[in-house]
Design a protein around this motif. Structure first.
Motif, PDB file in Angstrom:
ATOM      1  N   ARG A 139       0.824  -1.210   0.000  1.00 35.52           N
ATOM      2  CA  ARG A 139       0.000   0.000   0.000  1.00 35.52           C
ATOM      3  C   ARG A 139       0.850   1.248   0.000  1.00 35.52           C
ATOM      4  O   ARG A 139       0.376   2.346  -0.209  1.00 35.52           O
ATOM      5  CB  ARG A 139      -0.897   0.000   1.256  1.00 35.52           C
ATOM      6  N   TYR A 140       2.148   1.082   0.276  1.00 34.00           N
ATOM      7  CA  TYR A 140       3.002   2.244   0.490  1.00 34.00           C
ATOM      8  C   TYR A 140       4.101   2.418  -0.547  1.00 34.00           C
ATOM      9  O   TYR A 140       5.140   2.985  -0.262  1.00 34.00           O
ATOM     10  CB  TYR A 140       3.622   2.169   1.887  1.00 34.00           C
ATOM     11  N   GLY A 145      -2.233   2.412  -2.221  1.00 32.81           N
ATOM     12  CA  GLY A 145      -2.981   3.324  -1.349  1.00 32.81           C
ATOM     13  C   GLY A 145      -3.772   2.567  -0.309  1.00 32.81           C
ATOM     14  O   GLY A 145      -3.923   1.349  -0.390  1.00 32.81           O
ATOM     15  N   VAL A 146      -4.289   3.321   0.665  1.00 32.99           N
ATOM     16  CA  VAL A 146      -5.026   2.687   1.761  1.00 32.99           C
ATOM     17  C   VAL A 146      -6.530   2.952   1.675  1.00 32.99           C
ATOM     18  O   VAL A 146      -7.261   2.729   2.639  1.00 32.99           O
ATOM     19  CB  VAL A 146      -4.492   3.148   3.144  1.00 32.99           C
ATOM     20  N   ASP A 148     -10.075   4.436   1.870  1.00 33.41           N
ATOM     21  CA  ASP A 148     -10.745   5.517   2.600  1.00 33.41           C
ATOM     22  C   ASP A 148     -10.509   5.458   4.107  1.00 33.41           C
ATOM     23  O   ASP A 148     -11.401   5.724   4.891  1.00 33.41           O
ATOM     24  CB  ASP A 148     -12.249   5.462   2.312  1.00 33.41           C
ATOM     25  N   VAL A 154      -4.625   6.027   9.466  1.00 35.12           N
ATOM     26  CA  VAL A 154      -3.429   6.250   8.628  1.00 35.12           C
ATOM     27  C   VAL A 154      -2.231   6.534   9.524  1.00 35.12           C
ATOM     28  O   VAL A 154      -1.145   5.971   9.340  1.00 35.12           O
ATOM     29  CB  VAL A 154      -3.665   7.433   7.650  1.00 35.12           C
ATOM     30  N   SER A 221      -4.274  -0.842  -4.240  1.00 38.46           N
ATOM     31  CA  SER A 221      -5.093   0.016  -3.370  1.00 38.46           C
ATOM     32  C   SER A 221      -5.992  -0.846  -2.501  1.00 38.46           C
ATOM     33  O   SER A 221      -6.752  -1.666  -3.017  1.00 38.46           O
ATOM     34  CB  SER A 221      -5.963   0.926  -4.224  1.00 38.46           C
TER      35      SER A 221
END
Ligand SMILES: Nc1nc2c(ncn2[C@@H]2O[C@H](COP(=O)(O)OP(=O)(O)OP(=O)(O)O)[C@@H](O)[C@H]2O)c(=O)[nH]1
Ligand SMILES: [Mg+2]
Length: 379
Positions: A139-140, A145-146, A148, A154, A221
């Motif tokens: 994700r990083y 991405g993470v 919502d 986060v 994601s």
């Protein structure tokens, strides 16, 4: 890698061959009934004609998940169910699922459709190329991405990831990912050193590998959960702390023993407070006050150890009462051993504090060893 073809004895008439799977996907489940079928459809589409199998490891979900898995397994031989009774823990579930598989490539992914199954063929390709041993759905890294997540989640995840980088032996952007694929040998080399604590099996694997594996991270994601509820709770942070502690100091002192000792120290405090209360406001004699204090301290030690030290084997219902009685008996013998050793050391002309400490150590080791076998025994 060549696929091995087996003959399926049951379908002799149709002579339909079964292909040994190249990839075993282990999916831990806890109340994920509605996600199972959609996940299998997505896996079928993503993996095309790759020979794969899915091993669902269920910790006795109460929403019918294991029954639904078996129903699906009757229709699709690539599906298997490993149901654990009286056990909890995502990491050990994955480890046991991986151990129940035989494929040269193994993967771990969540059941709740948050992991992007379209990454699986890319992961396979990377491993097939021979250039890497482990591929992480990350994700990083750029492109990942993470989804919502709230800003609080986060921040917590960022902090936990920074801590993880301290103890893992490779420079990895997302060592806490729950989505990865590796060669079977990577897992087998690390297996006996793994803690099996909590949620973070990838970190455990990385930190337990004798040689750092060659890693590639592929972006994805994190999707939103569609059905069922999240199993994240405040205890996840605790379990994560236990994993970090085990990886940092577990070589020197088993973390469970250290925790058992800390709770024992707290028990002494509880004992003294209750003794004081019993003597000063209950109007009982010293022996009775001491007996009350001992009982309360043993009970609080039992509750705390059940909640924290042995969280993964936590006793509930009638098992809780049975465990408590066994714990009382073990601690009773421990106390006799403690006093015996201390008295012997004292009469052998050792200093009072050395004699007292020797008795306490012998009593604690006894209590720890016996209760881990008889009170919180692994089923
Ligand atoms: N067998 C087993 N599976 C578990 C356990 N805890 C969680 N799981 C499964 O592990 C996967 C990840 O759990 P989630 O609750 O989705 O955790 P998460 O994805 O980090 O958090 P969310 O974003 O809130 O969903 C899911 O497939 C769960 O069903 C457990 O104790 N035993
Ligand atoms: Mg999830």
């Amino acid at each position: 890698m060549a696929d091995v073809t087996l003959f399926d004895a049951q379908s002799e008439n149709t002579a339909s061959p079964r292909v040994a799977s190249k990839l075993s996907i282990v999916v831990p489940t806890l109340n994920e009934r509605e996600n199972l079928e959609p996940l299998l459809d997505l896996l079928s589409t993503a993996l095309g004609d790759t020979a794969w199998e899915a091993i669902f490891v269920d910790d006795d979900s109460c929403d019918g998940t294991p029954e639904r898995i078996r129903e699906l397994a009757r229709r699709d031989p690539r599906v298997r169910c490993l149901q654990r009774i009286g056990r909890r823990g995502l990491a050990t579930a994955c480890m046991e699922g991986l151990l129940a598989s035989a494929s040269p490539y193994i993967a771990v992914m969540d059941a709740d459709l948050q992991h992007d199954e379209r990454l699986l063929p890319l992961m396979l390709e990377a491993l097939d190329s021979g250039a890497v041993d482990l591929v992480i759905g990350s994700r990083y890294v750029a492109g990942g991405g993470v989804g919502d997540w709230s800003s609080g989640r986060v921040r917590i995840s960022g902090f936990a990831t920074r801590l993880a980088r301290f103890i893992c032996k490779a420079d990895i952007a997302d060592p806490l990912s729950g989505f990865f694929m590796c060669r079977r040998e990577v897992f087998e080399a690390a297996l006996r050193r793994m803690s099996g604590q909590g949620f973070k099996i990838l970190l455990d694997l990385l930190a337990s590998s004798p040689e750092p594996p060659r890693v590639r991270e592929l972006p994805y994601s994190f999707r939103e959960r569609q059905h069922g509820e999240s199993k994240l709770d405040t205890m996840i942070a605790w379990e994560y702390g236990m994993l970090l502690a085990d990886k940092l100091v577990g070589r020197f002192v088993p973390v469970r023993f250290a925790l058992f000792g800390v709770i024992g120290g707290l028990g002494l405090l509880v004992h003294l407070v209750v003794l004081w209360i019993a003597l000063n406001s209950m109007g009982v004699g010293f022996s009775a006050a001491q007996a009350i204090a001992t009982l309360v301290a043993m009970t609080s030690n039992f509750v705390l150890n059940n909640q924290f030290t042995y969280r993964d084997q936590r006793l509930r219902g009638p098992g809780l009462l049975r465990g408590l009685v066994i714990f009382y008996m073990i601690c009773g013998v421990g106390a006799v051993a403690n006093v015996g050793v201390a008295s012997y050391a004292f009469t052998s002309h050792h200093a009072w504090w050395l004699a007292g400490a020797a008795g306490a150590v012998v009593g604690s080791v006894w209590n720890f060893a016996m209760s881990s076998v008889f009170t919180w025994r692994r089923r």
